[in-house]
Design a protein around this motif. Structure first.
Motif, PDB file in Angstrom:
ATOM      1  N   GLN A 435     -10.471  24.235 -65.419  1.00  0.00           N
ATOM      2  CA  GLN A 435     -10.746  25.568 -64.937  1.00  0.00           C
ATOM      3  C   GLN A 435     -12.030  26.068 -65.570  1.00  0.00           C
ATOM      4  O   GLN A 435     -12.274  25.917 -66.749  1.00  0.00           O
ATOM      5  N   GLY A 436     -12.844  26.692 -64.754  1.00  0.00           N
ATOM      6  CA  GLY A 436     -14.132  27.185 -65.237  1.00  0.00           C
ATOM      7  C   GLY A 436     -15.242  26.199 -64.949  1.00  0.00           C
ATOM      8  O   GLY A 436     -16.357  26.587 -64.661  1.00  0.00           O
ATOM      9  N   ASP A 501     -19.885  30.896 -61.809  1.00  0.00           N
ATOM     10  CA  ASP A 501     -19.491  32.244 -61.402  1.00  0.00           C
ATOM     11  C   ASP A 501     -20.233  33.325 -62.174  1.00  0.00           C
ATOM     12  O   ASP A 501     -19.710  34.421 -62.407  1.00  0.00           O
ATOM     13  N   GLY A 647     -11.430  34.056 -70.672  1.00  0.00           N
ATOM     14  CA  GLY A 647     -11.142  32.627 -70.692  1.00  0.00           C
ATOM     15  C   GLY A 647     -10.298  32.222 -71.875  1.00  0.00           C
ATOM     16  O   GLY A 647      -9.814  33.059 -72.659  1.00  0.00           O
ATOM     17  N   ARG A 652      -7.739  35.870 -72.898  1.00  0.00           N
ATOM     18  CA  ARG A 652      -6.986  35.053 -71.956  1.00  0.00           C
ATOM     19  C   ARG A 652      -6.370  35.915 -70.848  1.00  0.00           C
ATOM     20  O   ARG A 652      -6.011  37.062 -71.073  1.00  0.00           O
ATOM     21  N   LYS A 655     -10.637  35.506 -65.997  1.00  0.00           N
ATOM     22  CA  LYS A 655     -11.361  34.279 -65.684  1.00  0.00           C
ATOM     23  C   LYS A 655     -12.528  34.093 -66.650  1.00  0.00           C
ATOM     24  O   LYS A 655     -13.136  35.062 -67.108  1.00  0.00           O
ATOM     25  N   ALA A 656     -12.802  32.838 -66.975  1.00  0.00           N
ATOM     26  CA  ALA A 656     -13.817  32.527 -67.981  1.00  0.00           C
ATOM     27  C   ALA A 656     -15.154  33.152 -67.631  1.00  0.00           C
ATOM     28  O   ALA A 656     -15.632  33.066 -66.481  1.00  0.00           O
ATOM     29  N   THR A 658     -16.268  36.163 -67.124  1.00  0.00           N
ATOM     30  CA  THR A 658     -16.417  37.165 -66.058  1.00  0.00           C
ATOM     31  C   THR A 658     -16.401  38.600 -66.559  1.00  0.00           C
ATOM     32  O   THR A 658     -16.658  39.513 -65.769  1.00  0.00           O
ATOM     33  N   GLU A 763     -11.941  39.645 -62.539  1.00  0.00           N
ATOM     34  CA  GLU A 763     -11.371  38.404 -62.012  1.00  0.00           C
ATOM     35  C   GLU A 763     -10.345  37.886 -63.003  1.00  0.00           C
ATOM     36  O   GLU A 763     -10.669  37.644 -64.169  1.00  0.00           O
ATOM     37  N   THR A 764      -9.106  37.710 -62.534  1.00  0.00           N
ATOM     38  CA  THR A 764      -8.009  37.330 -63.433  1.00  0.00           C
ATOM     39  C   THR A 764      -7.448  35.959 -63.070  1.00  0.00           C
ATOM     40  O   THR A 764      -7.612  35.474 -61.944  1.00  0.00           O
ATOM     41  N   GLU A 765      -6.805  35.341 -64.062  1.00  0.00           N
ATOM     42  CA  GLU A 765      -6.117  34.059 -63.880  1.00  0.00           C
ATOM     43  C   GLU A 765      -4.833  34.087 -64.696  1.00  0.00           C
ATOM     44  O   GLU A 765      -4.874  34.301 -65.908  1.00  0.00           O
ATOM     45  N   GLN A 768      -4.067  29.105 -67.237  1.00  0.00           N
ATOM     46  CA  GLN A 768      -5.308  28.501 -67.703  1.00  0.00           C
ATOM     47  C   GLN A 768      -4.979  27.307 -68.589  1.00  0.00           C
ATOM     48  O   GLN A 768      -3.915  27.268 -69.216  1.00  0.00           O
TER      49      GLN A 768
END
Length: 775
Positions: A435-436, A501, A647, A652, A655-656, A658, A763-765, A768
């Protein structure tokens, strides 16, 4: 007539006696066995204490037959004489041809069969009824110890042709009895609820199906009673005693009722504390180590801690086998006098240091971490310090040290350091996904203990969606015997920030550098070095105004000589997955005079671990990562040196890269993260035991709360819409769970996270992961 009958009886008795004497009173020339089928002749002769050439009598023969019969292999044993040959007529017991199990589920078939074999019941072996009866009772006891008081075991022996039998075991395991009531009688100083919290055994609750804490076991009760006793003794109740315990079972064998009767006694305080014996260390120095003082509430725990502290301090001066005996004297006025008796023994020297278990790491790599030397005075502090230094290398999953007295001496010991090797690097090859970075193609290897030499070697030929890199780096932590390190680095790196990104531009970087490190002490280290770097900036149609403005002012190619300085203070107990201590570091990246750009970049990192319980399975941790960048003179701070947040190693759940300011969007495009020159991140974590891993040192689970963001202190170098300075309302928070696993190829980490205050545009995740790093 009567006289004739008497004469006849006497004659018959004489003939029988003569026959018996003829049978047993002779010298054995040979022994013949009759009736053997499965039992070996060797087993018979081992259990029959008569040999060829022996002269036997009736008493000796009878005793020998009894011993052979007691071996359990025969149903009948008789003896006859054929000349001078002794004939043993044997009827073997049947052999076990088959064992059938029915009804068992708690104890699996394989485990039960192994237990039967160890108890003497095995297919192909001679059947012994006594063994079967004992096994039945043992099985019932095993189930009883598990709280299954209704368990029953029935046995059946089925006769088969050929002098064989089948053994059938039918098991009714019954239900586990559950604790329905725990009653403590006689307690006044502490409530029932407070004391019951000490117990491993508990009343049924929602989690009982998993914890099994409501199941009774004798061993658990003994452990709970010892915890109860220690609780009182550690709080001043010197005369506390457990008078009795009663365990009652309901008629249906499903409920347990426990009653514990105690006598608390009176609360005692410390009257005085002194030290007696041979003072090899000044008494004033030893007294400072004691945990109890006059007026304190007496505590057995603190008493023993004081003893351990004295032993360690005396051991630091070479008296490894010192004996310290604390003797409390209880007085009628509810006070206790404490005297520590010292017997240091002889000062001890280390004869030899042995290394075991290092299948890959060479001996010299281990020995250079030793602070305890051979032929020197043995020091508890230096022995333990050597162990900790080995753990901090990150090369070993486990390090143990054993102190062994040298036979025939009173003042020498041998030390044995036993290590368990572990993977101390990471390997990535072929195709992967991160990811990333997206799809990963290439090969990279990072090894902190290359070929067991203790040297760090890194080779990377990597291609991702955002980065293409070819690099080689090497570091020798012991370039000199004093621990001065030296490292090299050569790299080519192409980074496309648009694919990551962030803003639409890319960089080509070529560099080479060297660095040195100097140890200040066992914990602190200074590093400095220099890297010559050529950077080219490439633009695209969507490149934001902030980048083009910088390029118009500073150009798009820079040759910089970068000085790198850092300080690290490492008090962690291990290199990977530490459990206590802290580590902090400060680093400065500085464009030296003569460079095309003039800037500096300062970072600070902190990570601390504090065990909550004694076995260090629950640990509180805190971390912080701060950064600041600025420029000298008329040059502007380079945007490609911005910090980013979000990230796996930041906040955490986001998104990395962002978080923070965004660039000015070009026509038809959305604003992208641009980073900034000020980084503020940190968090709190709670490490807890990983379920189903049975205390494995290779897996770690934790709950966390993260916070942070990046900010710009000079909007001239940031985005056109940025706000200068730190804005607390822009701090982002997240929480979740994380897991790190030390795989054979390197650490693998996963995160499930939820942002707590996300805003429009974030932007979220929720999931990860990363490979090659732990938390």
């Amino acid at each position: 007539m009567k006289r004739g009958l008497g004469f006849l009886a006497a004659l018959l008795f004489a003939l029988w006696t003569a026959t018996a004497q003829a049978l047993v009173s002779f010298t054995v020339s040979d022994i013949r066995l009759e009736g053997l089928q499965r039992v070996s002749p060797g087993l018979v002769f081992r259990n029959f204490p008569v040999n060829t050439g022996d002269h036997i009598t009736d008493g000796r023969l009878a005793e020998a037959i009894r011993k052979l019969f007691k071996s359990g292999y025969f149903d009948d044993v008789s003896a006859a004489r054929d000349g001078d040959v002794l004939v043993l007529q044997l009827r073997e017991r049947p052999a076990v041809s088959l064992i059938r199990l029915e009804g068992n589920s708690v104890i699996k078939d394989d485990d039960l069969m192994k237990g039967l074999e160890q108890s003497g019941l095995k297919e192909g072996e001679v059947f012994k009824r006594a063994t079967l009866d004992r096994i039945r009772l043992d099985l019932v006891q095993i189930y009883t110890n598990q709280g299954r008081y209704g368990a029953d075991v029935s046995t059946e022996v089925e006769t088969l042709p050929g002098n064989r039998v089948a053994v059938n075991l039918t098991i009714d395991e019954g239900d586990e009895a559950r604790i329905q009531h725990i009653n403590i009688v006689g307690n006044n100083a502490f409530s029932d609820e407070e004391l019951k919290e000490l117990f491993e055994m508990e009343l049924p609750d929602f989690w009982s199906f998993y914890t099994k804490s409501d199941r009774y076991a004798r061993e658990k009760l003994e452990g709970d009673l010892e915890r109860l006793r220690s609780y009182y003794l550690d709080r001043g109740y010197v005369n506390f005693s457990i008078d009795s315990r009663q365990v009652s079972i309901s008629p249906d064998n499903k409920s347990i009722f426990i009653t514990i009767n105690v006598s608390e006694g009176d609360l005692h305080t410390v009257r005085d504390v002194d030290i007696a014996g041979e003072m090899v260390v000044p008494e004033s120095e030893l007294a400072e180590l004691l945990r109890l003082e006059s007026g304190d509430i007496y505590s057995r725990k603190e008493l023993n801690k004081g003893r351990d502290a004295l032993i360690k301090r005396i051991g630091d001066d070479g008296y490894l086998f010192a004996n310290v005996s604390p003797v409390p004297e209880v007085h009628d006025d509810k006070t206790v006098s404490i005297r520590y008796y010292l017997n240091p023994g002889k000062r001890t020297y280390v004869r030899r240091i042995n290394i075991k278990g290092n299948t890959r790491t060479t001996d010299d790599v281990i020995r250079r971490e030793m602070r305890q030397m051979e032929a020197a005075i043995a020091s508890s502090e230096k022995i333990e310090q050597s162990k900790v230094r080995l753990e901090k290398t990150g090369f070993f999953a486990e390090v143990n040290v054993e102190t062994l007295p040298v036979t025939g001496t009173e003042d020498q010991v041998d030390l044995t350091y036993s290590v368990v090797e572990q993977q101390s690097g990471s390997l990535a090859a072929s195709v992967g996904y991160s990811q990333g970075d997206g799809v990963l193609l290439g090969f990279s290897i990072e090894q902190d203990n290359f070929l067991g030499s203790g040297k760090n070697i890194g080779i990377s030929i990597t291609s991702t969606d955002s980065t293409t890199e070819y690099s080689f780096k090497s570091r020798d932590p012991y370039y000199t015997v004093d621990g001065v390190s030296r490292g090299y680095e050569v790299y080519y790196r192409k980074r496309d920030f648009d694919e990551d990104d962030t803003s639409a531009y890319s960089t080509d970087e070529i560099g080479a550098g060297m660095n040195f490190g100097y140890p200040i002490d066992d914990f602190q280290r200074l590093n400095f070095g220099a890297t010559l770097e050529q950077v080219s900036i490439n633009t695209a149609q969507q490149t934001p105004q902030e980048v083009t403005d910088f390029l118009a002012s500073e150009g798009d190619n820079y040759l910089n000589l970068i000085g790198k300085f850092s300080w690290r203070d490492n008090h962690l107990n291990r290199g990977l997955l530490p459990t206590r201590g802290y580590s902090q570091s400060t680093s400065l990246e500085l464009a030296l005079p003569g460079s095309d750009l003039s800037y500096y970049r300062l970072q600070y990192n902190l990570k601390a671990y504090k065990p909550i319980n004694e076995d260090e399975t629950w640990i509180a941790t805190g971390w912080s990562r701060l950064g600041y960048g600025g420029e000298f003179g008329s040059n502007r701070y380079p945007f490609y040196k911005h910090f980013f947040a979000g990230g796996m190693r930041s906040v955490r759940g986001f998104k990395a890269n962002t978080l923070g300011p965004k660039d000015t969007p070009t026509a038809g495009n959305e604003a992208e993260p641009f980073g900034a020159n000020l980084l503020i991140t940190g968090g709190l974590e709670l490490i807890f035991p990983t379920p189903f891993t049975a205390g494995s040192g290779k897996v770690r689970t934790l709950a966390f709360i993260d916070a942070g963001n990046v900010f710009s202190t000079d909007c001239a170098t940031g985005s056109t819409g940025c706000d200068e300075g730190v804005e607390l309302e822009e701090i982002r928070y997240s929480t979740g769970l994380a897991l790190s696993w030390l795989t054979p190829l390197g650490p693998l980490s996963f995160v499930l996270a939820t942002p707590l205050n996300e805003k429009d545009g974030d932007e979220t995740e929720s999931f990860q992961f990363t490979f090659g790093r732990t938390f």
